[in-house]
Motif scaffolding. Structure first.
Motif, PDB file in Angstrom:
ATOM      1  N   ALA A 164       1.040  -1.305  -0.010  1.00 38.57           N
ATOM      2  CA  ALA A 164       0.038  -0.045   0.077  1.00 38.57           C
ATOM      3  C   ALA A 164       0.775   1.347  -0.079  1.00 38.57           C
ATOM      4  N   ASP A 165       0.274   2.335   0.463  1.00 37.11           N
ATOM      5  CA  ASP A 165       1.133   3.443   0.432  1.00 37.11           C
ATOM      6  C   ASP A 165       2.350   3.659   1.061  1.00 37.11           C
ATOM      7  N   GLY A 166       2.364   2.894   2.299  1.00 35.30           N
ATOM      8  CA  GLY A 166       3.722   2.845   2.784  1.00 35.30           C
ATOM      9  C   GLY A 166       4.947   2.346   2.184  1.00 35.30           C
ATOM     10  N   ALA A 167       4.733   1.663   1.254  1.00 32.95           N
ATOM     11  CA  ALA A 167       5.752   0.795   0.409  1.00 32.95           C
ATOM     12  C   ALA A 167       6.291   2.045  -0.339  1.00 32.95           C
ATOM     13  N   LEU A 168       5.320   2.682  -1.053  1.00 32.94           N
ATOM     14  CA  LEU A 168       5.848   3.957  -1.913  1.00 32.94           C
ATOM     15  C   LEU A 168       6.622   5.019  -1.222  1.00 32.94           C
ATOM     16  N   VAL A 169       5.993   5.271   0.083  1.00 27.79           N
ATOM     17  CA  VAL A 169       6.914   6.293   0.912  1.00 27.79           C
ATOM     18  C   VAL A 169       8.317   5.599   1.222  1.00 27.79           C
ATOM     19  N   ALA A 170       8.336   4.390   1.571  1.00 30.78           N
ATOM     20  CA  ALA A 170       9.896   3.871   1.689  1.00 30.78           C
ATOM     21  C   ALA A 170      10.711   3.815   0.617  1.00 30.78           C
ATOM     22  N   ILE A 171       9.973   3.618  -0.423  1.00 31.40           N
ATOM     23  CA  ILE A 171      10.926   3.626  -1.828  1.00 31.40           C
ATOM     24  C   ILE A 171      11.388   5.189  -2.218  1.00 31.40           C
ATOM     25  N   SER A 172      10.696   6.054  -1.719  1.00 32.73           N
ATOM     26  CA  SER A 172      10.910   7.339  -2.008  1.00 32.73           C
ATOM     27  C   SER A 172      12.098   7.878  -1.124  1.00 32.73           C
TER      28      SER A 172
END
Length: 612
Positions: free
Chosen positions: A284-292
């Motif tokens: 979910a969104d948390g994965a994209l935050v971690a990637i960024s």
């Protein structure tokens, strides 16, 4: 000098230029060799002269198709090893079924190999005895000492033993694919602590793969484990391998992965420049935050089919300042506002995106896409908005105004697109009779001597660099407007399927305006007839793939026309064309034996499909 000039041309243009004279032919072959073009060679006795000719030209990259264990295949493999083997750098046997002996003999004749693709070659691993003889393995290791890339995708019979034997023959491996192999997991602290003696003869285990990664950590930089069911604990164990500095990682379809595991990966493998997490439905969104936060140098990111991803997560993409390719297709909660905010925020220049896919994002509306388009970098070359069904001409005209360097534009199933949008005309009034009047005016202009009116806004013609265009199922378009805007001399791929109003007049106009087409899809265009093809076919000598399925008016006369005009054709789909018989297809293939023909029809209530 000719070689240098021709190197700037596309592959198909180089082929055309090679027909000018002997000198141009030689120059074109030199240009092709310098660009490492892959030659696809059908495995049959008829290919032997071509293989010898390619050997004389020093071709370095080939793919063998239709490979089996027949005597003819053995003869072709021997010919390839003798004529191409000494300078072959890339060899693809994908989907083939060679015998183990024939494969070993071929490999021993290719001492310069750097890339080997054995995806789907299950016959090599069924017995479990490939390279089981130490003497054979030692000889193969000497030959494959420079192999950098190995593709073992889709090998369901691959085991620890067979993998270890093959990988030990390639000590210089930098890139490995085990996508869609049946990988087994045994949870516990013993991961990676087991030795080669514990390798399984009946399964491919993660602990064996982890041991391999630890041994090759200093050299391995690209790994594809898509479709293997990788567990969160396994991903964290991979990321923690000492000395491992991955640059590319593909985990497509690993549905059990968690946001926490991805976050740990981003902390441990911060040098990644390419990451594919498409289909990892648990993210979910948390994965994209971690990637960024963790992957500041990321250039390619695929998050396709993450149905829990929202605009809030997309706002984190602003931290990826080097991102060049982004795939958010089938992220049904993404409306585009978050991405527009990410790319337009701050004082820094937007990411140099060259490719963006938002296909099947049903939440996209004109307003959010217009906001997004205004902040996209002029470096964008590929835009996919297929099946974004709510988009209208406002989006299309914004694309034509701001993204004039596009080479690929996909708008399939955008059913609200209308003629005035393509033409750059002002929006007609809401009176119900206005649009038919516009169509009649266009028809009159198309047949009359007067020049058409100048567009009042940006039209499709502004995208002069287009090489691929998909207007499938944009059902409100007619050939009257298409005839005026489909004028792209460099266009290579075009799909006009499911356009019920496309007629012979439009077909002929498209043929004149887009003479360089190589891939053309016209399925379910029921108004096209033999007469239209009689006028259009001569404009398309470069056609290689043609789909005419469900064109109900076509007969074998069209086959004759295509056979005479399109000598470079490789695939023809005439399924569900009631006017074309199997006898006509066989006659067509007698004229052009290199063409694969697809024919299907309803037989006894069932759909029977044949590929000849």
């Amino acid at each position: 000098m000719l070689t240098y000039i021709l190197s700037f041309l596309t592959l198909s243009d180089q082929k055309e230029a090679s027909l000018v004279s002997q000198a141009w032919y030689c120059a074109a072959q030199n240009a092709l060799r310098e660009t490492n073009v892959q030659y696809n060679i059908p495995v049959s006795s008829a290919s032997l002269p071509a293989i010898k000719s390619l050997g004389l030209r020093g071709v370095t990259c080939v793919s063998l198709t239709n490979l089996d264990d027949s005597p003819a295949s053995h003869e072709v493999l021997e010919c390839v090893a003798y004529h191409l083997g000494p300078h072959l750098q890339s060899l693809c046997l994908s989907g083939g079924s060679p015998s183990e002996a024939a494969f070993v003999a071929l490999i021993l004749g290719c001492p310069a190999l750097r890339i080997l693709d054995l995806s789907g070659c299950n016959s090599l691993f069924t017995s479990g005895m490939l390279l089981a003889q130490p003497e054979t393995a030692q000889r193969v290791q000497q030959v494959l000492s420079g192999l950098c890339e190995l593709n073992l995708a889709g090998l369901w019979d691959l085991t620890d033993l067979s993998f270890n034997r093959l990988s030990s023959c390639a000590p210089s491996l930098e890139r490995l694919s085990l996508a869609y192999c049946h990988l087994t997991f045994e949870l516990g602290p013993a991961w990676g602590s087991l030795g080669p003696q514990d390798s399984s003869p009946s399964q491919l285990s993660f602990h064996n793969l982890l041991r391999f990664v630890k041994e090759r950590a200093g050299r391995l930089h690209a790994l594809d484990l898509s479709g293997t069911g990788l567990l969160p604990e396994a991903l964290q164990a991979l990321g923690q391998v000492a000395g491992l500095q991955l640059q590319e990682l593909s985990l497509h379809g690993c549905q059990d992965l968690s946001t926490e595991a991805v976050a740990a990966l981003c902390r441990l493998q911060s040098g990644l420049i390419s990451l594919d997490l498409g289909g990892c439905s648990g993210l979910a969104d948390g994965a994209l935050v971690a990637i960024s936060r963790g992957l500041g140098h990321l250039q390619r990111l695929s998050l396709r089919k993450l149905q829990r991803l929202t605009d809030a997560g997309c706002t984190a993409l602003g931290g990826l300042q080097e991102l060049q390719s982004l795939d958010l297709a089938e992220c049904c909660l993404v409306s585009g506002w978050g991405l527009a905010q990410a790319l337009g925020s701050g004082h820094r220049a937007p990411a140099p995106l060259a490719s963006l896919s938002l296909a099947y994002c049903a939440s996209l509306k004109d307003a959010s896409v217009l906001s997004l388009i205004s902040v996209l970098s002029p470096s964008l070359r590929v835009l996919d908005l297929s099946s974004c069904v709510a988009l209208t001409n406002r989006t299309l005209q914004a694309i034509c105004a701001y993204l004039t360097h596009l080479s690929v534009l996909r708008l399939a199933w955008c059913k609200e697109l209308r003629e005035w949008g393509l033409l750059g005309l002002g929006e007609p009034s809401e009176e119900p009779t206005q649009e038919p009047q516009l169509h009649q005016e266009l028809e009159h202009q198309a047949s009359g001597p007067k020049e058409p009116p100048q567009p009042q806004g940006p039209s499709l013609l502004m995208l002069r660099a287009l090489q691929e265009l998909d207007l499938t199922a944009c059902s409100k378009l007619t050939d009257a407007s298409l005839a005026k805007v489909l004028r792209f001399p460099q266009l290579r791929q075009l799909s006009l399927s499911l356009l019920p109003a496309l007629t012979d007049k439009g077909l002929v106009a498209v043929a004149k305006g887009c003479p360089s087409l190589e891939d053309l899809v016209l399925s379910h265009c029921s108004l096209l007839s033999d007469e239209g093809w009689a006028q259009a076919a001569s404009s398309w000598p470069r056609l290689r793939h043609l789909n005419l399925s469900s064109c109900s008016q076509l007969t074998e006369q069209t086959l004759d026309t295509i056979g005479q005009a399109c000598k470079q054709l490789r695939m023809l789909d005439v399924s569900m064309c009631p006017g074309i018989s199997m006898a006509a297809i066989r006659h067509f293939q007698a004229q052009l034996p290199q063409v694969a023909c697809i024919q299907s029809r309803f037989v006894g209530g069932a759909d029977l499909t044949l590929t000849l």
